[in-house]
Design an enzyme around this catalytic site. Structure first.
Site, PDB file in Angstrom:
ATOM      1  N   MET A 177       2.085 -53.544 -80.847  1.00 37.38           N
ATOM      2  CA  MET A 177       2.541 -54.293 -82.023  1.00 37.38           C
ATOM      3  C   MET A 177       1.328 -54.739 -82.838  1.00 37.38           C
ATOM      4  O   MET A 177       0.793 -53.980 -83.636  1.00 37.38           O
ATOM      5  CB  MET A 177       3.403 -55.485 -81.594  1.00 37.38           C
ATOM      6  CG  MET A 177       4.671 -55.102 -80.854  1.00 37.38           C
ATOM      7  SD  MET A 177       5.863 -54.313 -81.953  1.00 37.38           S
ATOM      8  CE  MET A 177       7.279 -54.199 -80.849  1.00 37.38           C
ATOM      9  N   CYS A 178       0.880 -55.971 -82.640  1.00 38.13           N
ATOM     10  CA  CYS A 178      -0.172 -56.522 -83.497  1.00 38.13           C
ATOM     11  C   CYS A 178      -1.533 -55.887 -83.253  1.00 38.13           C
ATOM     12  O   CYS A 178      -2.327 -55.752 -84.195  1.00 38.13           O
ATOM     13  CB  CYS A 178      -0.241 -58.038 -83.331  1.00 38.13           C
ATOM     14  SG  CYS A 178       1.276 -58.861 -83.895  1.00 38.13           S
TER      15      CYS A 178
END
Length: 210
Positions: free
Chosen positions: A135-136
């Site tokens: 994700m990030c």
């Protein structure tokens, strides 16, 4: 953006600029809530992030802390205990650290402006660690690669969680991490490396958990 060309060459093939920045993304207490996130992978992630933070601070390289302020009701919402950094990160915060707060996946869409700060510091090389791998961490690494930074991602200094997709499709945390490694390497966004190799390149002892 200016890349510092004075690098630390070593036998493991990684060259670290003296001002290479370590990004520590979203290492927050809310990610310890297994009932919220489900099964995770890589229990060594925290030890490896700790070792990288220590090595960066010992060598005088900059550390950038990124903190996610999620929507109300999330364990990462700013008014929740889970918003706080995990203790080992909070204990290592130094005067040289930059704190970026964000509400989306990319660390380049936060406050203060990460790209502007990196440009002002003459930093062209980034090491991206933290949570979640796919994700990030991956989003930040992809954007950094698009912006022209030399990006290294120590996959073993990240972790993620099992994730459900459409029509019953799901992937385990290990599968997602493997996909991130392939995406970043195959897409030429970043070089996927290990914490041990980065520690060797930084000149720090190999304090890493296998």
């Amino acid at each position: 953006m200016t890349t510092n060309e004075n690098t630390n060459e070593n036998t493991n093939g990684i060259e670290l600029a003296p001002n290479a920045a370590l990004l520590v993304i979203d290492v927050q207490k809310g990610f310890d809530d297994a009932s919220y996130w489900g099964p995770r992978n890589n229990p060594a992630a925290e030890a490896n992030i700790s070792a990288l933070m220590d090595a960066w601070q010992e060598s005088g390289r900059p550390v950038v802390l990124v903190q996610h302020a999620s929507r109300p009701g999330s364990v990462l919402a700013a008014d929740q205990p889970g918003y706080a950094f995990k203790d080992f990160v909070a204990d290592r915060v130094g005067q040289e650290s930059l704190l970026v707060t964000k509400t989306v996946n990319s660390s380049f869409y936060g406050t203060p402006d990460l790209a502007a700060w990196l440009t002002a510091q003459g930093i062209g090389q980034l090491v991206v660690s933290g949570i979640q791998t796919n994700m990030c961490v991956e989003t930040t690494a992809r954007m950094a690669g698009n912006l022209g930074y030399d990006v290294l991602v120590p996959l073993d200094a990240t972790h993620t969680f099992d994730l459900a997709g459409p029509d019953g499709l799901g992937l385990t945390a290990d599968q997602l991490a493997a996909a991130t490694a392939v995406n970043l390497h195959g897409g030429h966004f970043a070089r996927v490396v290990t914490t041990a190799r980065l520690l060797a390149a930084s000149g720090a002892p190999a304090r890493v958990t296998a």
